[in-house]
Design a protein around this motif. Structure first.
Motif, PDB file in Angstrom:
ATOM      1  N   LEU A  45      29.720  -4.336   5.177  1.00  0.00           N
ATOM      2  CA  LEU A  45      30.929  -3.537   5.411  1.00  0.00           C
ATOM      3  C   LEU A  45      30.839  -2.840   6.767  1.00  0.00           C
ATOM      4  CD1 LEU A  45      31.297  -1.700   1.958  1.00  0.00           C
ATOM      5  CD2 LEU A  45      32.423  -3.825   2.676  1.00  0.00           C
ATOM      6  N   VAL A  46      31.990  -2.719   7.416  1.00  0.00           N
ATOM      7  CA  VAL A  46      32.093  -1.973   8.667  1.00  0.00           C
ATOM      8  C   VAL A  46      33.203  -0.936   8.514  1.00  0.00           C
ATOM      9  CG1 VAL A  46      31.231  -3.801  10.185  1.00  0.00           C
ATOM     10  CG2 VAL A  46      33.670  -3.703   9.611  1.00  0.00           C
ATOM     11  N   ALA A  47      33.171   0.076   9.386  1.00  0.00           N
ATOM     12  CA  ALA A  47      34.248   1.072   9.397  1.00  0.00           C
ATOM     13  C   ALA A  47      34.790   1.177  10.813  1.00  0.00           C
ATOM     14  CB  ALA A  47      33.728   2.437   8.938  1.00  0.00           C
ATOM     15  N   VAL A  48      36.116   1.324  10.914  1.00  0.00           N
ATOM     16  CA  VAL A  48      36.730   1.642  12.203  1.00  0.00           C
ATOM     17  C   VAL A  48      37.643   2.840  11.974  1.00  0.00           C
ATOM     18  CG1 VAL A  48      38.631  -0.045  11.931  1.00  0.00           C
ATOM     19  CG2 VAL A  48      37.977   0.766  14.211  1.00  0.00           C
ATOM     20  N   PHE A  49      37.607   3.773  12.910  1.00  0.00           N
ATOM     21  CA  PHE A  49      38.343   5.041  12.774  1.00  0.00           C
ATOM     22  C   PHE A  49      39.553   4.984  13.690  1.00  0.00           C
ATOM     23  CE2 PHE A  49      35.215   7.324  10.255  1.00  0.00           C
ATOM     24  CZ  PHE A  49      34.117   6.495  10.407  1.00  0.00           C
ATOM     25  N   GLY A  64      46.378  -5.044   5.741  1.00  0.00           N
ATOM     26  CA  GLY A  64      45.127  -5.077   4.992  1.00  0.00           C
ATOM     27  C   GLY A  64      44.022  -5.862   5.690  1.00  0.00           C
ATOM     28  N   GLU A  65      44.147  -6.048   6.996  1.00  0.00           N
ATOM     29  CA  GLU A  65      43.150  -6.840   7.738  1.00  0.00           C
ATOM     30  C   GLU A  65      43.002  -6.285   9.152  1.00  0.00           C
ATOM     31  OE1 GLU A  65      44.494 -11.214   5.975  1.00  0.00           O
ATOM     32  OE2 GLU A  65      45.057 -10.620   7.989  1.00  0.00           O
ATOM     33  N   PHE A  66      41.876  -6.574   9.777  1.00  0.00           N
ATOM     34  CA  PHE A  66      41.720  -6.288  11.212  1.00  0.00           C
ATOM     35  C   PHE A  66      40.582  -7.119  11.792  1.00  0.00           C
ATOM     36  CE2 PHE A  66      39.192  -3.141   8.924  1.00  0.00           C
ATOM     37  CZ  PHE A  66      37.993  -3.086   9.621  1.00  0.00           C
ATOM     38  N   ASN A 118      32.487 -11.060  17.363  1.00  0.00           N
ATOM     39  CA  ASN A 118      33.812 -10.902  16.754  1.00  0.00           C
ATOM     40  C   ASN A 118      33.623 -10.887  15.242  1.00  0.00           C
ATOM     41  OD1 ASN A 118      33.879 -13.066  19.082  1.00  0.00           O
ATOM     42  ND2 ASN A 118      35.807 -11.970  19.253  1.00  0.00           N
ATOM     43  N   LEU A 119      34.290  -9.927  14.590  1.00  0.00           N
ATOM     44  CA  LEU A 119      34.226  -9.838  13.132  1.00  0.00           C
ATOM     45  C   LEU A 119      35.630  -9.919  12.557  1.00  0.00           C
ATOM     46  CD1 LEU A 119      31.748  -6.806  12.793  1.00  0.00           C
ATOM     47  CD2 LEU A 119      31.182  -9.252  12.766  1.00  0.00           C
ATOM     48  N   GLU A 120      35.818 -10.783  11.578  1.00  0.00           N
ATOM     49  CA  GLU A 120      37.071 -10.821  10.818  1.00  0.00           C
ATOM     50  C   GLU A 120      36.866  -9.937   9.588  1.00  0.00           C
ATOM     51  OE1 GLU A 120      38.367 -14.805   9.896  1.00  0.00           O
ATOM     52  OE2 GLU A 120      37.758 -15.567  11.859  1.00  0.00           O
ATOM     53  N   CYS A 121      37.757  -8.976   9.400  1.00  0.00           N
ATOM     54  CA  CYS A 121      37.548  -7.967   8.348  1.00  0.00           C
ATOM     55  C   CYS A 121      38.767  -7.841   7.442  1.00  0.00           C
ATOM     56  CB  CYS A 121      37.294  -6.603   8.984  1.00  0.00           C
ATOM     57  SG  CYS A 121      35.945  -6.600  10.177  1.00  0.00           S
ATOM     58  N   VAL A 122      38.488  -7.664   6.141  1.00  0.00           N
ATOM     59  CA  VAL A 122      39.523  -7.406   5.138  1.00  0.00           C
ATOM     60  C   VAL A 122      39.315  -5.986   4.619  1.00  0.00           C
ATOM     61  CG1 VAL A 122      40.376  -8.063   2.855  1.00  0.00           C
ATOM     62  CG2 VAL A 122      39.735  -9.838   4.513  1.00  0.00           C
ATOM     63  N   ASP A 125      38.914  -0.322   1.676  1.00  0.00           N
ATOM     64  CA  ASP A 125      39.122   1.093   1.382  1.00  0.00           C
ATOM     65  C   ASP A 125      39.671   1.776   2.631  1.00  0.00           C
ATOM     66  OD1 ASP A 125      39.142   3.387  -0.126  1.00  0.00           O
ATOM     67  OD2 ASP A 125      36.974   3.453  -0.439  1.00  0.00           O
ATOM     68  N   GLU A 126      40.360   2.885   2.418  1.00  0.00           N
ATOM     69  CA  GLU A 126      40.790   3.732   3.536  1.00  0.00           C
ATOM     70  C   GLU A 126      40.446   5.161   3.194  1.00  0.00           C
ATOM     71  OE1 GLU A 126      45.004   3.738   4.648  1.00  0.00           O
ATOM     72  OE2 GLU A 126      44.701   5.694   5.614  1.00  0.00           O
ATOM     73  N   LEU A 127      39.694   5.816   4.069  1.00  0.00           N
ATOM     74  CA  LEU A 127      39.326   7.218   3.876  1.00  0.00           C
ATOM     75  C   LEU A 127      40.079   8.042   4.907  1.00  0.00           C
ATOM     76  CD1 LEU A 127      35.455   6.698   3.735  1.00  0.00           C
ATOM     77  CD2 LEU A 127      37.063   6.643   1.827  1.00  0.00           C
ATOM     78  N   GLN A 128      40.687   9.145   4.451  1.00  0.00           N
ATOM     79  CA  GLN A 128      41.413  10.003   5.381  1.00  0.00           C
ATOM     80  C   GLN A 128      40.440  11.072   5.864  1.00  0.00           C
ATOM     81  OE1 GLN A 128      45.468  10.212   4.932  1.00  0.00           O
ATOM     82  NE2 GLN A 128      45.163   8.038   4.651  1.00  0.00           N
ATOM     83  N   THR A 129      40.092  11.021   7.142  1.00  0.00           N
ATOM     84  CA  THR A 129      39.060  11.908   7.689  1.00  0.00           C
ATOM     85  C   THR A 129      39.629  12.643   8.887  1.00  0.00           C
ATOM     86  OG1 THR A 129      38.258  10.155   9.113  1.00  0.00           O
ATOM     87  CG2 THR A 129      37.163  10.393   6.994  1.00  0.00           C
ATOM     88  N   GLY A 130      40.044  13.915   8.707  1.00  0.00           N
ATOM     89  CA  GLY A 130      40.574  14.668   9.848  1.00  0.00           C
ATOM     90  C   GLY A 130      41.783  13.967  10.439  1.00  0.00           C
ATOM     91  N   ASP A 131      41.792  13.810  11.779  1.00  0.00           N
ATOM     92  CA  ASP A 131      42.969  13.208  12.416  1.00  0.00           C
ATOM     93  C   ASP A 131      42.857  11.692  12.578  1.00  0.00           C
ATOM     94  OD1 ASP A 131      41.058  13.222  14.388  1.00  0.00           O
ATOM     95  OD2 ASP A 131      42.082  14.682  15.670  1.00  0.00           O
ATOM     96  N   HIS A 132      41.830  11.085  12.003  1.00  0.00           N
ATOM     97  CA  HIS A 132      41.681   9.627  12.015  1.00  0.00           C
ATOM     98  C   HIS A 132      41.449   9.124  10.592  1.00  0.00           C
ATOM     99  CE1 HIS A 132      41.290  10.197  16.281  1.00  0.00           C
ATOM    100  NE2 HIS A 132      41.046   8.920  16.513  1.00  0.00           N
ATOM    101  N   ALA A 133      41.885   7.902  10.345  1.00  0.00           N
ATOM    102  CA  ALA A 133      41.571   7.242   9.072  1.00  0.00           C
ATOM    103  C   ALA A 133      40.385   6.315   9.303  1.00  0.00           C
ATOM    104  CB  ALA A 133      42.766   6.420   8.595  1.00  0.00           C
ATOM    105  N   ALA A 134      39.509   6.259   8.324  1.00  0.00           N
ATOM    106  CA  ALA A 134      38.432   5.269   8.375  1.00  0.00           C
ATOM    107  C   ALA A 134      38.863   4.074   7.529  1.00  0.00           C
ATOM    108  CB  ALA A 134      37.144   5.864   7.825  1.00  0.00           C
ATOM    109  N   PHE A 135      39.079   2.955   8.172  1.00  0.00           N
ATOM    110  CA  PHE A 135      39.311   1.722   7.426  1.00  0.00           C
ATOM    111  C   PHE A 135      37.947   1.066   7.183  1.00  0.00           C
ATOM    112  CE2 PHE A 135      43.538   2.005   9.493  1.00  0.00           C
ATOM    113  CZ  PHE A 135      44.316   1.960   8.341  1.00  0.00           C
ATOM    114  N   ILE A 136      37.645   0.831   5.924  1.00  0.00           N
ATOM    115  CA  ILE A 136      36.406   0.140   5.586  1.00  0.00           C
ATOM    116  C   ILE A 136      36.754  -1.330   5.409  1.00  0.00           C
ATOM    117  CG2 ILE A 136      34.437   0.048   4.014  1.00  0.00           C
ATOM    118  CD1 ILE A 136      34.831   2.796   5.383  1.00  0.00           C
ATOM    119  N   GLY A 137      36.080  -2.169   6.159  1.00  0.00           N
ATOM    120  CA  GLY A 137      36.386  -3.600   6.122  1.00  0.00           C
ATOM    121  C   GLY A 137      35.207  -4.423   5.657  1.00  0.00           C
TER     122      GLY A 137
END
Ligand SMILES: Cc1cc2nc3c(=O)[nH]c(=O)nc-3n(C[C@H](O)[C@H](O)[C@H](O)COP(=O)(O)O)c2cc1C
Length: 170
Positions: A45-49, A64-66, A118-122, A125-137
């Protein structure tokens, strides 16, 4: 010499730069992200904020992808274009730089050529963290180019990786 100051600490983080790709309703986008990392070994799993106001935020939430395309040290220009213009202002970032793309095999977002990885991610989960969301892929496909070196971001500036330091455990 150590000096106190919360604001000064904010410029001392060191990160990679990923070009975050997304696709929704037939439209593709790319934005720069210094905040992304691996967060689980198995499952992989990876996270992008992503800030809530970014065009990318709604596109990832709705598709639902990135894609996470980790820049090489030859791609600072692509990072600057991706990170300083927004699809919300009607900018076609793709026409502003020398982006090469290739088709992902498991997601609809385009992947960027010339990258370190390059990573293809689905999204799982989405975590709401302050002024950014963490998408877990969940990483569903990946590519590497061993001839590339990472682009480093530190204090608002780009760098390439410095000399290797031996592990001194004696
Ligand atoms: C080097 C760099 C790193 C950035 N890192 C992030 C980040 O981690 N998260 C984020 O939400 N925005 C980040 N940004 C800002 C977005 O890339 C920028 O707001 C972009 O215009 C958003 O594009 P969009 O609205 O088309 O999605 C960064 C910008 C730059 C130049």
């Amino acid at each position: 010499m150590r000096s106190a100051g919360i604001d000064k600490t904010k410029r001392k983080f060191t990160s990679t730069v990923a070009l975050v790709t997304s696709e929704h309703n037939g439209r593709a986008n790319v934005m720069a992200a210094e905040w992304s990392l691996r967060v689980s070994i198995e499952p992989y799993l990876v996270a992008v904020f992503v800030g809530y106001r970014r065009g990318t935020y709604a596109m990832i939430r709705d598709s639902g992808e990135f894609g996470l395309n980790y820049c090489s040290d030859k791609q600072a220009g692509l990072s600057s274009i991706s990170g300083n213009y927004s699809i919300t202002e009607g900018k076609d970032k793709w026409s502003l730089g020398d982006f090469s793309t290739f088709s992902a095999s498991k997601i609809r977002a385009p992947m960027i050529g010339g990258c370190l990885m390059n990573l293809e991610c689905v999204v799982v989960d989405e975590l709401q963290t302050g002024d950014h969301a963490a998408f877990i892929g969940k990483v569903v496909e990946g590519y590497v180019d061993d001839s590339k070196r990472p682009l480093i971001y530190h204090g608002g500036r780009y760098f390439s990786l410095g000399p290797r330091i031996e592990k001194d455990i004696s």
